[in-house]
Write a protein that holds these residues in place. Structure first.
Motif, PDB file in Angstrom:
ATOM      1  N   MET A 114       0.846  -1.198   0.000  1.00  0.00           N
ATOM      2  CA  MET A 114       0.000   0.000   0.000  1.00  0.00           C
ATOM      3  C   MET A 114       0.879   1.245   0.000  1.00  0.00           C
ATOM      4  SD  MET A 114      -1.295   0.513   3.936  1.00  0.00           S
ATOM      5  CE  MET A 114      -0.113   0.884   5.242  1.00  0.00           C
ATOM      6  N   LYS A 115       0.271   2.406  -0.261  1.00  0.00           N
ATOM      7  CA  LYS A 115       0.936   3.689  -0.168  1.00  0.00           C
ATOM      8  C   LYS A 115       0.676   4.302   1.209  1.00  0.00           C
ATOM      9  CE  LYS A 115       2.415   3.757  -4.444  1.00  0.00           C
ATOM     10  NZ  LYS A 115       3.865   3.660  -4.760  1.00  0.00           N
ATOM     11  N   ALA A 116       1.701   4.931   1.759  1.00  0.00           N
ATOM     12  CA  ALA A 116       1.572   5.543   3.076  1.00  0.00           C
ATOM     13  C   ALA A 116       2.557   6.698   3.204  1.00  0.00           C
ATOM     14  CB  ALA A 116       1.830   4.522   4.188  1.00  0.00           C
ATOM     15  N   VAL A 117       2.168   7.696   3.985  1.00  0.00           N
ATOM     16  CA  VAL A 117       3.036   8.851   4.237  1.00  0.00           C
ATOM     17  C   VAL A 117       3.935   8.513   5.423  1.00  0.00           C
ATOM     18  CG1 VAL A 117       3.126  11.313   4.781  1.00  0.00           C
ATOM     19  CG2 VAL A 117       1.218  10.393   3.430  1.00  0.00           C
ATOM     20  N   ARG A 118       5.251   8.558   5.173  1.00  0.00           N
ATOM     21  CA  ARG A 118       6.187   8.246   6.255  1.00  0.00           C
ATOM     22  C   ARG A 118       7.109   9.434   6.537  1.00  0.00           C
ATOM     23  NH1 ARG A 118       9.251   2.628   6.168  1.00  0.00           N
ATOM     24  NH2 ARG A 118      10.008   3.378   4.140  1.00  0.00           N
ATOM     25  N   TYR A 119       7.310   9.670   7.832  1.00  0.00           N
ATOM     26  CA  TYR A 119       8.313  10.630   8.279  1.00  0.00           C
ATOM     27  C   TYR A 119       9.687   9.990   8.121  1.00  0.00           C
ATOM     28  CZ  TYR A 119      11.259  13.182  11.611  1.00  0.00           C
ATOM     29  OH  TYR A 119      12.275  13.881  12.210  1.00  0.00           O
ATOM     30  N   HIS A 120      10.628  10.743   7.541  1.00  0.00           N
ATOM     31  CA  HIS A 120      11.999  10.258   7.389  1.00  0.00           C
ATOM     32  C   HIS A 120      12.978  11.053   8.242  1.00  0.00           C
ATOM     33  CE1 HIS A 120      11.626   7.374   3.941  1.00  0.00           C
ATOM     34  NE2 HIS A 120      10.449   7.981   3.862  1.00  0.00           N
ATOM     35  N   LYS A 121      12.846  12.359   8.229  1.00  0.00           N
ATOM     36  CA  LYS A 121      13.681  13.247   9.042  1.00  0.00           C
ATOM     37  C   LYS A 121      12.985  14.601   9.055  1.00  0.00           C
ATOM     38  CE  LYS A 121      16.592  14.421   5.069  1.00  0.00           C
ATOM     39  NZ  LYS A 121      17.948  14.384   4.472  1.00  0.00           N
ATOM     40  N   PRO A 122      13.430  15.545   9.890  1.00  0.00           N
ATOM     41  CA  PRO A 122      12.744  16.832   9.919  1.00  0.00           C
ATOM     42  C   PRO A 122      12.595  17.462   8.546  1.00  0.00           C
ATOM     43  CG  PRO A 122      14.228  16.666  11.786  1.00  0.00           C
ATOM     44  CD  PRO A 122      14.470  15.445  10.941  1.00  0.00           C
ATOM     45  N   LYS A 123      11.380  17.940   8.268  1.00  0.00           N
ATOM     46  CA  LYS A 123      10.987  18.568   7.002  1.00  0.00           C
ATOM     47  C   LYS A 123      10.986  17.592   5.824  1.00  0.00           C
ATOM     48  CE  LYS A 123      10.803  22.999   8.420  1.00  0.00           C
ATOM     49  NZ  LYS A 123      11.234  22.909   9.825  1.00  0.00           N
ATOM     50  N   ASP A 124      10.970  16.282   6.104  1.00  0.00           N
ATOM     51  CA  ASP A 124      11.049  15.297   5.028  1.00  0.00           C
ATOM     52  C   ASP A 124      10.051  14.174   5.269  1.00  0.00           C
ATOM     53  OD1 ASP A 124      11.770  13.708   2.889  1.00  0.00           O
ATOM     54  OD2 ASP A 124      13.654  13.007   3.772  1.00  0.00           O
ATOM     55  N   VAL A 125       8.898  14.258   4.589  1.00  0.00           N
ATOM     56  CA  VAL A 125       7.954  13.144   4.558  1.00  0.00           C
ATOM     57  C   VAL A 125       7.834  12.681   3.115  1.00  0.00           C
ATOM     58  CG1 VAL A 125       6.658  13.877   6.600  1.00  0.00           C
ATOM     59  CG2 VAL A 125       5.927  14.644   4.326  1.00  0.00           C
ATOM     60  N   LYS A 126       7.651  11.376   2.951  1.00  0.00           N
ATOM     61  CA  LYS A 126       7.545  10.794   1.612  1.00  0.00           C
ATOM     62  C   LYS A 126       6.359   9.843   1.558  1.00  0.00           C
ATOM     63  CE  LYS A 126      12.482  10.789   0.295  1.00  0.00           C
ATOM     64  NZ  LYS A 126      13.086  11.428   1.481  1.00  0.00           N
ATOM     65  N   VAL A 127       5.800   9.688   0.364  1.00  0.00           N
ATOM     66  CA  VAL A 127       4.779   8.669   0.141  1.00  0.00           C
ATOM     67  C   VAL A 127       5.493   7.409  -0.319  1.00  0.00           C
ATOM     68  CG1 VAL A 127       2.688   8.051  -1.110  1.00  0.00           C
ATOM     69  CG2 VAL A 127       3.097  10.432  -0.448  1.00  0.00           C
ATOM     70  N   ASP A 128       5.551   6.427   0.564  1.00  0.00           N
ATOM     71  CA  ASP A 128       6.302   5.196   0.316  1.00  0.00           C
ATOM     72  C   ASP A 128       5.359   4.025   0.049  1.00  0.00           C
ATOM     73  OD1 ASP A 128       8.686   6.560   0.837  1.00  0.00           O
ATOM     74  OD2 ASP A 128       8.680   6.015   2.960  1.00  0.00           O
ATOM     75  N   THR A 129       5.890   3.000  -0.573  1.00  0.00           N
ATOM     76  CA  THR A 129       5.189   1.726  -0.689  1.00  0.00           C
ATOM     77  C   THR A 129       5.621   0.839   0.466  1.00  0.00           C
ATOM     78  OG1 THR A 129       5.091   1.899  -3.100  1.00  0.00           O
ATOM     79  CG2 THR A 129       4.772  -0.287  -2.136  1.00  0.00           C
ATOM     80  N   VAL A 130       4.668   0.405   1.263  1.00  0.00           N
ATOM     81  CA  VAL A 130       4.951  -0.397   2.456  1.00  0.00           C
ATOM     82  C   VAL A 130       4.003  -1.594   2.482  1.00  0.00           C
ATOM     83  CG1 VAL A 130       5.742   1.628   3.760  1.00  0.00           C
ATOM     84  CG2 VAL A 130       3.347   0.926   3.895  1.00  0.00           C
ATOM     85  N   ASP A 131       4.278  -2.529   3.368  1.00  0.00           N
ATOM     86  CA  ASP A 131       3.406  -3.698   3.515  1.00  0.00           C
ATOM     87  C   ASP A 131       2.032  -3.289   4.036  1.00  0.00           C
ATOM     88  OD1 ASP A 131       5.474  -5.337   2.700  1.00  0.00           O
ATOM     89  OD2 ASP A 131       6.109  -5.832   4.754  1.00  0.00           O
ATOM     90  N   ASP A 132       1.004  -3.983   3.550  1.00  0.00           N
ATOM     91  CA  ASP A 132      -0.326  -3.769   4.109  1.00  0.00           C
ATOM     92  C   ASP A 132      -0.343  -4.221   5.561  1.00  0.00           C
ATOM     93  OD1 ASP A 132      -0.994  -3.024   1.575  1.00  0.00           O
ATOM     94  OD2 ASP A 132      -2.429  -4.655   1.214  1.00  0.00           O
ATOM     95  N   PRO A 133      -1.114  -3.552   6.416  1.00  0.00           N
ATOM     96  CA  PRO A 133      -1.215  -3.994   7.813  1.00  0.00           C
ATOM     97  C   PRO A 133      -1.975  -5.320   7.913  1.00  0.00           C
ATOM     98  CG  PRO A 133      -2.796  -2.257   7.395  1.00  0.00           C
ATOM     99  CD  PRO A 133      -1.959  -2.378   6.145  1.00  0.00           C
ATOM    100  N   LYS A 134      -1.702  -6.062   8.967  1.00  0.00           N
ATOM    101  CA  LYS A 134      -2.375  -7.326   9.229  1.00  0.00           C
ATOM    102  C   LYS A 134      -2.923  -7.340  10.647  1.00  0.00           C
ATOM    103  CE  LYS A 134       0.684  -9.937   6.116  1.00  0.00           C
ATOM    104  NZ  LYS A 134       1.655 -11.057   6.012  1.00  0.00           N
TER     105      LYS A 134
ATOM    106  N   ILE B 140       9.128  16.852  18.234  1.00  0.00           N
ATOM    107  CA  ILE B 140       8.927  15.571  18.918  1.00  0.00           C
ATOM    108  C   ILE B 140       9.823  14.567  18.184  1.00  0.00           C
ATOM    109  CG2 ILE B 140       7.295  13.788  19.625  1.00  0.00           C
ATOM    110  CD1 ILE B 140       6.609  16.406  20.894  1.00  0.00           C
ATOM    111  N   PRO B 141      10.833  14.009  18.850  1.00  0.00           N
ATOM    112  CA  PRO B 141      11.838  13.209  18.133  1.00  0.00           C
ATOM    113  C   PRO B 141      11.304  11.863  17.658  1.00  0.00           C
ATOM    114  CG  PRO B 141      12.265  13.144  20.495  1.00  0.00           C
ATOM    115  CD  PRO B 141      11.164  14.143  20.293  1.00  0.00           C
ATOM    116  N   GLN B 142      11.728  11.469  16.461  1.00  0.00           N
ATOM    117  CA  GLN B 142      11.427  10.157  15.910  1.00  0.00           C
ATOM    118  C   GLN B 142      12.628   9.719  15.079  1.00  0.00           C
ATOM    119  OE1 GLN B 142       9.222   7.924  16.437  1.00  0.00           O
ATOM    120  NE2 GLN B 142       9.777   6.523  14.806  1.00  0.00           N
ATOM    121  N   LEU B 143      13.266   8.621  15.475  1.00  0.00           N
ATOM    122  CA  LEU B 143      14.527   8.217  14.852  1.00  0.00           C
ATOM    123  C   LEU B 143      14.333   7.355  13.609  1.00  0.00           C
ATOM    124  CD1 LEU B 143      16.672   7.450  18.028  1.00  0.00           C
ATOM    125  CD2 LEU B 143      16.548   9.566  16.692  1.00  0.00           C
ATOM    126  N   SER B 144      13.293   6.531  13.586  1.00  0.00           N
ATOM    127  CA  SER B 144      13.085   5.639  12.444  1.00  0.00           C
ATOM    128  C   SER B 144      11.947   6.146  11.574  1.00  0.00           C
ATOM    129  CB  SER B 144      12.770   4.221  12.924  1.00  0.00           C
ATOM    130  OG  SER B 144      11.586   4.212  13.714  1.00  0.00           O
TER     131      SER B 144
END
Length: 385
Positions: free
Chosen positions: A1-21, A49-53
């Motif tokens: 599926m497509k999902a918006v992911r945070y990567h680093k400050p000021k950087d979000v991307k629409v990535d292809t990730v596994d569907d949730p189960k 608000i920090p997020q490393l991954s």
């Protein structure tokens, strides 16, 4: 599926990730039909608000149930639901006391009584960093809902997605900011911030019987929106003396209630930024301090804007001398949502009139950029997968 992911400050991307189960018998899988970017998402986006991954973000979403765990008997596949942003078990001490954002069971790694900066947080929140449970958020095509027998609410067939989407967070948040003040009728309510939450608080003040509602901001387009959709008096804090004007309106006393709907993201000058660097503080308490000055003696200050660190020079002596009541925190959406759905159904409040941009999920990076930088008169963005 497509999902918006945070990567680093000021950087979000629409990535292809596994569907949730499904991971537990109390889970549900929702196909998202609408999701929104919240001001709180900007705290992650801006690194406050920090997020490393990398993490799927977003906590304002709704959709259609496509799969259910065996223990979820209150929903059925095909139901259209709106989902409160706290992840709450429904059975612990705090859930039983309608304090769902303090659930003891939904934030296994970082829950605790202290409420410290980097540990011992409250309940899990959708899409709001590992500190709050690490749950994948709803800016995606599908999302897993833990404790689906507690959170999601069916949407009445007659209501559109736009009409109910903001029951996930910003309307309950604005509503509780006023509810905490226990209005008797006729009060002056001053709301600092004419963003989405601030406007919802202004709408809620009228619902609670306020006699006068004042919206304060520094962005002209936000002030115009507050005047138009919340019928508020407005003050431009960049050009006018907010405290003086409101005292003049109230025979010198000040507002009965002041609501901080901005939090730590308020504008700062260069000196304040230097102080932040030296002290390790994040953002500023400028708006909270303005509330303390603007509210009358014996009045109420409600804080629903997020603060992410401790702050030096907190005006405790002023708080004490004026005999103020201070209320703050996350809204227990599950305790309010059924009542608020009825208000929408009965046409006592309109929520969707704050939407300024509707974009496909694929344009999420652009949406974050214009919302964060207040471009194109952007007040509220709704994304459709």
């Amino acid at each position: 599926m497509k999902a918006v992911r945070y990567h680093k400050p000021k950087d979000v991307k629409v990535d292809t990730v596994d569907d949730p189960k499904l991971e537990h018998e109390r889970d549900a899988i929702i196909k998202v039909t609408e999701t929104a970017i919240c001001g709180s998402d900007l705290h992650i986006y801006n690194g406050k608000i920090p997020q490393l991954s990398n993490m799927i973000v977003g906590h304002e979403f709704m959709g259609e149930v496509v799969e259910l765990g065996k223990q979820v008997t209150n929903l059925k596949v095909g139901d259209r639901v709106v989902v409160p942003f706290p992840v709450s078990c429904g059975s612990c001490f705090f859930c039983q006391h309608n304090l769902y954002p303090h659930c003891e069971n939904s934030n296994e790694k970082h829950y605790g009584p202290e409420g410290a900066l980097m540990d011992q947080k409250g309940a899990g929140l959708f899409g709001y960093t590992d500190l709050y449970g690490g749950y994948a958020g709803g800016q995606a095509e599908y999302v897993r809902i833990p404790y689906a027998d507690v959170g999601p609410r069916r949407v009445p067939d007659a209501l559109t997605d736009d009409q109910v989407l903001f029951l996930t967070d910003i309307f309950p948040t604005g509503y509780i900011a006023v509810d905490w003040a226990n209005l008797k009728g006729g009060e002056t309510v001053a709301v600092f911030g004419c963003g989405p939450v601030g406007i919802m608080a202004q709408k809620s003040a009228w619902l609670h019987g306020a006699g006068r509602v004042i919206g304060i901001d520094i962005q002209p387009y936000r002030l115009e929106k507050a005047k138009k959709v919340a019928n508020s008096l407005v003050i431009n804090a960049a050009e006018q003396d907010v405290v003086g004007i409101i005292r003049d309106m109230t025979e010198g006393r000040g507002a009965d209630v002041c609501i901080d709907a901005v939090g730590m993201e308020a504008d700062r000058n260069t000196l304040e930024k230097v102080v932040n660097t030296v002290t390790g503080q994040v953002g500023t308490t400028n708006v909270l301090e303005s509330c303390f000055s603007t509210v009358r003696r014996g009045g109420v200050v409600s804080v629903v804007g997020v603060y992410g660190s401790h702050y030096h020079n907190f005006p405790l002596s002023q708080f004490f001398d004026k005999g103020l009541t201070l209320k703050a925190g996350q809204v227990p959406v599950q305790a309010y949502i059924d009542k608020l759905i009825r208000l929408v159904e009965e046409e006592k409040v309109v929520l969707e009139d704050i939407i300024t941009h509707k974009l496909p999920l694929s344009e999420a990076p652009h949406a974050y950029e214009i919302f964060n930088n207040k471009k194109d008169d952007c007040l509220k963005v709704v994304l459709t997968p």
